[in-house]
Write a protein that holds these residues in place. Sequence first.
Motif, short mmCIF file in Angstrom:
data_model
loop_
_atom_site.label_atom_id
_atom_site.label_comp_id
_atom_site.label_asym_id
_atom_site.label_seq_id
_atom_site.Cartn_x
_atom_site.Cartn_y
_atom_site.Cartn_z
N GLU A 1 18.44 -32.95 6.99
CA GLU A 1 18.40 -31.39 6.66
C GLU A 1 19.60 -31.17 7.97
OE1 GLU A 1 16.17 -26.93 6.80
OE2 GLU A 1 15.21 -28.91 6.79
N LEU A 2 19.25 -31.43 9.01
CA LEU A 2 20.27 -31.16 10.08
C LEU A 2 21.75 -31.79 9.70
CD1 LEU A 2 20.84 -30.38 12.90
CD2 LEU A 2 20.12 -32.36 14.01
N HIS A 3 21.72 -32.96 9.35
CA HIS A 3 23.13 -33.69 8.78
C HIS A 3 23.86 -33.00 7.88
CE1 HIS A 3 25.81 -36.85 8.18
NE2 HIS A 3 25.71 -36.71 6.70
N ASN A 4 22.94 -32.30 6.82
CA ASN A 4 23.75 -31.66 5.78
C ASN A 4 23.96 -30.41 6.20
OD1 ASN A 4 23.25 -33.77 4.12
ND2 ASN A 4 21.11 -32.76 3.21
N SER A 5 23.30 -29.72 7.25
CA SER A 5 23.55 -28.45 7.90
C SER A 5 25.02 -28.43 8.53
CB SER A 5 22.62 -27.77 8.68
OG SER A 5 22.89 -26.71 9.29
N VAL A 6 24.95 -29.61 9.41
CA VAL A 6 26.35 -29.78 10.10
C VAL A 6 27.50 -30.28 9.43
CG1 VAL A 6 27.52 -31.18 11.90
CG2 VAL A 6 25.12 -30.60 12.34
N ASP A 7 27.17 -30.86 8.39
CA ASP A 7 28.19 -31.15 7.42
C ASP A 7 28.70 -29.89 6.57
OD1 ASP A 7 28.35 -33.85 7.83
OD2 ASP A 7 27.31 -34.57 6.02
N GLU A 8 27.93 -29.17 6.27
CA GLU A 8 28.28 -28.02 5.51
C GLU A 8 28.99 -26.73 6.59
OE1 GLU A 8 25.04 -25.92 4.09
OE2 GLU A 8 24.75 -26.75 2.12
N ALA A 9 28.63 -26.83 7.74
CA ALA A 9 29.50 -26.00 8.65
C ALA A 9 30.89 -26.67 8.81
CB ALA A 9 28.76 -26.10 10.02
N LEU A 10 31.09 -27.93 8.86
CA LEU A 10 32.33 -28.36 8.97
C LEU A 10 33.33 -28.15 7.83
CD1 LEU A 10 31.39 -31.66 10.80
CD2 LEU A 10 32.60 -29.82 11.60
N ILE A 11 32.49 -28.30 6.62
CA ILE A 11 33.26 -28.20 5.38
C ILE A 11 33.82 -26.47 5.35
CG2 ILE A 11 33.17 -28.31 2.66
CD1 ILE A 11 31.27 -30.51 3.23
N LEU A 12 32.80 -25.70 5.60
CA LEU A 12 32.93 -24.22 5.62
C LEU A 12 34.20 -23.81 6.34
CD1 LEU A 12 31.90 -21.43 4.63
CD2 LEU A 12 30.45 -21.44 6.77
N LYS A 13 34.19 -24.28 7.71
CA LYS A 13 35.30 -23.87 8.55
C LYS A 13 36.62 -24.53 8.05
CE LYS A 13 36.80 -22.36 12.51
NZ LYS A 13 36.82 -20.93 12.68
N ARG A 14 36.61 -25.88 7.46
CA ARG A 14 37.79 -26.39 7.16
C ARG A 14 38.52 -25.52 5.88
NH1 ARG A 14 36.54 -31.43 5.53
NH2 ARG A 14 36.52 -30.85 3.47
N LYS A 15 37.38 -25.30 4.97
CA LYS A 15 38.10 -24.55 3.71
C LYS A 15 38.29 -23.15 4.01
CE LYS A 15 38.22 -26.35 0.67
NZ LYS A 15 39.45 -26.98 0.14
N SER A 16 37.75 -22.49 4.97
CA SER A 16 38.27 -21.11 5.16
C SER A 16 39.40 -21.25 6.20
CB SER A 16 37.24 -20.57 6.52
OG SER A 16 37.21 -21.15 7.71
N GLN A 17 39.92 -22.26 6.65
CA GLN A 17 41.17 -22.34 7.27
C GLN A 17 42.34 -22.32 6.12
OE1 GLN A 17 40.55 -25.33 10.09
NE2 GLN A 17 39.85 -23.89 11.75
N GLU A 18 41.90 -22.91 4.93
CA GLU A 18 42.74 -23.39 3.80
C GLU A 18 43.07 -22.23 3.12
OE1 GLU A 18 41.68 -28.18 3.80
OE2 GLU A 18 40.99 -26.92 2.13
N VAL A 19 41.87 -21.37 2.80
CA VAL A 19 42.11 -20.33 2.03
C VAL A 19 42.71 -19.02 2.89
CG1 VAL A 19 40.59 -18.61 0.69
CG2 VAL A 19 40.15 -20.96 0.78
N LEU A 20 42.47 -18.97 4.24
CA LEU A 20 42.87 -17.73 4.75
C LEU A 20 44.40 -17.30 4.65
CD1 LEU A 20 41.68 -15.78 6.84
CD2 LEU A 20 42.40 -17.25 8.73
N PRO A 21 45.66 -18.31 4.68
CA PRO A 21 46.94 -17.94 4.25
C PRO A 21 47.00 -17.31 3.14
CG PRO A 21 46.86 -20.13 5.36
CD PRO A 21 45.49 -19.72 4.98
N TYR A 22 46.15 -17.86 1.99
CA TYR A 22 46.29 -17.22 0.62
C TYR A 22 45.90 -15.74 0.48
CZ TYR A 22 47.01 -21.99 -1.34
OH TYR A 22 47.58 -23.06 -1.42
N LEU A 23 44.81 -15.37 1.17
CA LEU A 23 44.14 -14.19 1.35
C LEU A 23 45.22 -13.21 1.57
CD1 LEU A 23 40.66 -14.95 2.69
CD2 LEU A 23 41.02 -13.86 0.42
N ASN A 24 46.02 -13.55 2.90
CA ASN A 24 47.00 -12.65 3.30
C ASN A 24 46.41 -11.39 3.99
OD1 ASN A 24 49.75 -12.06 4.18
ND2 ASN A 24 49.96 -11.08 2.30
N GLU A 25 45.37 -11.30 4.45
CA GLU A 25 44.39 -10.06 5.00
C GLU A 25 43.86 -9.36 3.89
OE1 GLU A 25 46.91 -8.11 7.80
OE2 GLU A 25 46.87 -9.89 9.45
N ARG A 26 43.82 -9.66 2.80
CA ARG A 26 43.20 -8.83 1.72
C ARG A 26 41.71 -9.04 2.07
NH1 ARG A 26 45.77 -11.35 -3.73
NH2 ARG A 26 45.66 -13.06 -2.30
#
Length: 298
Positions: A77-102
């Motif tokens: 559970e801990l391993h999955n939680s850490v993995d999810e956190a890393l994926i979430l952070k990476r994906k947010s950085q990829e999506v942020l430019p597309y959002l353009n502050e919307r």
Amino acid sequence: MEASVGFSLKSSYLINNDNKYGRKYTGIGRVSTVHLGFQRSQTVNLVDLTRNRVSIKSKNPPLKISRCHKKSAASVELHNSVDEALILKRKSQEVLPYLNERCIYLVGMMGSGKTTVGKILSQVLGYSFFDSDKMVEQAVGISSVAQIFKQHSEAFFRDNESEVLRDLSTMRRLVVATGGGAVIRPVNWKYMKQGVSVWLDVPLDALARRIAAVGTASRPLLDEESGDAYTKAFAKLTALFEQRSDAYPNADIRVSLEDMAAKQGLNDVSALTPTAIAIEALLKMETSFAEKIAVRNS
């Protein structure tokens, strides 16, 4: 018909302190980012793992650890939680430019997790979080939506809800959790289309179980009939969804928890974590943005 209680961007919900959400509003449109401790909690967990290491300088002999290929449930559970956190952070950085502050508007039936997922998204994107129901409560000076319905009417609440969404649509870098019925007014879609709308589509039986577990007192559209909490919630949710079934698909993005559970081999959508749902929302946004760009460039 009762007159609605109007307010502008200078209203108290933007310029007063709001300790409930841990942020301070300092002026019109100048909303500071709130950090909900998501990254901090992950760091603590990783530090805890290092405490089990044996120091080379220790006078005590090192513990003999037998080789075992089976991991404990807590470890997995801990391993999955850490993995999810890393994926979430990476994906947010990829999506942020597309959002353009919307802004991002989360829509869905009551109990679908809009507030929980919204706070995760706001934290990881560096956005501020707002709950439209809470903002209406502040605007009219009544402590709960259920009480607003009792003292005034649903129409009175909806009028003020529309005014809240109108004001929010003029701002940037917000994640907004809307009320379950916000989708029924076309004018609300006009405001939400200024940003990106995300529908959290949760099976009705799962929603009924969630609501029955915590009670229906805070749900004015459910707290009217007697009988078993689950049966009452499921029947009313079914009726409400039939009224709104044509409205929810207006959202730019649909996140189906049923589809997510099926892909992961889960029998119950309740096994999905809020972080996993937030990741799926970001993935769907990224795909939608990429498709629109491809169409424009074709």
